[in-house]
Scaffold this motif. Structure first.
Motif: not given
Lengths: 115, 114
Positions: B3-24
Motif C-alpha cells: 500500500k502507498t500513502t500520498q498527500p491528497p494535494s500539493m501546489d508548486c510555483a511554475e519554474g520551481r521544482a515539484a517534490n511529490l512524496p510517497c510512503n510505502h
C-alpha cells in the motif's frame, strides 16, 4: 508509431442497451489491460488479455461484462444491458510483453454515459 | 502489492521544482516503485520507475530512501502542463501467478501555479 487508440471517445447509451468499447494497442504490443474510472475515483483494474486469451479477469463484474482480444483486430470490452452505474471512463493500456518492467501505455479512454 | 500513502494535494510555483512524496513502509524486497500521472480527462502517463537506486529520465527524477520505505518524485522545473494527479504505485516483480495490473490509489493532485 501511433499510440494506443480507443473508440469511440464518447458513447451515450440508454439503460438496457449494449455498449461496445474498442482498443487498438500500440504497434507490436500483444498485451491489453482494461481499467474503469468511476466519477471522482481512481482507476480500477478490470481485465488483462493477450491475443485470443483472457489471462486475468479478477476485476471484471461477474455479469453483463465481457472482453475479448481476437487474433486480428482490436480488443473489445462489451457491456450488456447497461445501467446508470456503468457510467464511467474506460481506459485500456497495452504492453509489449508480460514482464513487469514493461510500462503500460494508456489510451485516451472512452467516456460512457448511460441515460 | 504494498500500500502507498500520498498527500491528497500539493501546489508548486511554475519554474520551481515539484517534490511529490510517497510512503510505502510495507514494501517488499522485490517490489518496484512506479509513478504515473493523469492529466485531467486523459489516460494515465508513465513517468518513471525504480527498485532501490535513484533514477532520472527526461521527465523526472525518482529518489528512493535507503530503507525503501519512501520515495520522492521530482519534477525539476514544473510547468502549468504538469498540473495533474500523480500516482505512486508499488508493484511486485514478475513471477508466475503474480498480478501484472497496476493498482491505483488516490494519488496527489499537483497544481502548478503561474
Amino acid at each position: 508509431n501511433a499510440g494506443v487508440m480507443q473508440n469511440p471517445r464518447h458513447l451515450v447509451r440508454r439503460r438496457g442497451q449494449e455498449a461496445r468499447l474498442r482498443c487498438s494497442p500500440m504497434k507490436g504490443h500483444s498485451h491489453v489491460y482494461w481499467y474503469r474510472q468511476l466519477p471522482e475515483e481512481g482507476l480500477k483494474f478490470m481485465v488483462y488479455l493477450q491475443k485470443e486469451n483472457i489471462i486475468d479477469e479478477s476485476g471484471m463484474p461477474k455479469e453483463r461484462f465481457s472482453a475479448e482480444f481476437p487474433k486480428e483486430g482490436p480488443s473489445i470490452l462489451r457491456i450488456q444491458q447497461v445501467v446508470r452505474g456503468d457510467s464511467a471512463a474506460y481506459f485500456c493500456a497495452s504492453t509489449y510483453g508480460q514482464g513487469f518492467s514493461y510500462e503500460q501505455y494508456f489510451g485516451p479512454g472512452t467516456r460512457l454515459t448511460v441515460t | 502489492d504494498a500500500k502507498t500513502t500520498q498527500p491528497p494535494s500539493m501546489d508548486c510555483a511554475e519554474g520551481r521544482a515539484a517534490n511529490l512524496p510517497c510512503n510505502h513502509s510495507t514494501i517488499s524486497g522485490n517490489e518496484y516503485v512506479y509513478w504515473y500521472r493523469q492529466i485531467h480527462s486523459q489516460g494515465p502517463q508513465y513517468i518513471i520507475h525504480g527498485l532501490k537506486n535513484n533514477e532520472t529520465n527526461e521527465m523526472a527524477s525518482l529518489i528512493i530512501t535507503e530503507d525503501r520505505k519512501s520515495s520522492t518524485l521530482i519534477l525539476p522545473h514544473a510547468t502549468l502542463r504538469d498540473t495533474a494527479v500523480y500516482y505512486c504505485i508499488v508493484r511486485v516483480g514478475i513471477s508466475s501467478g503474480s498480478a501484472r495490473q497496476l493498482t491505483f490509489g488516490s494519488g496527489t493532485q499537483l497544481t502548478v501555479l503561474p
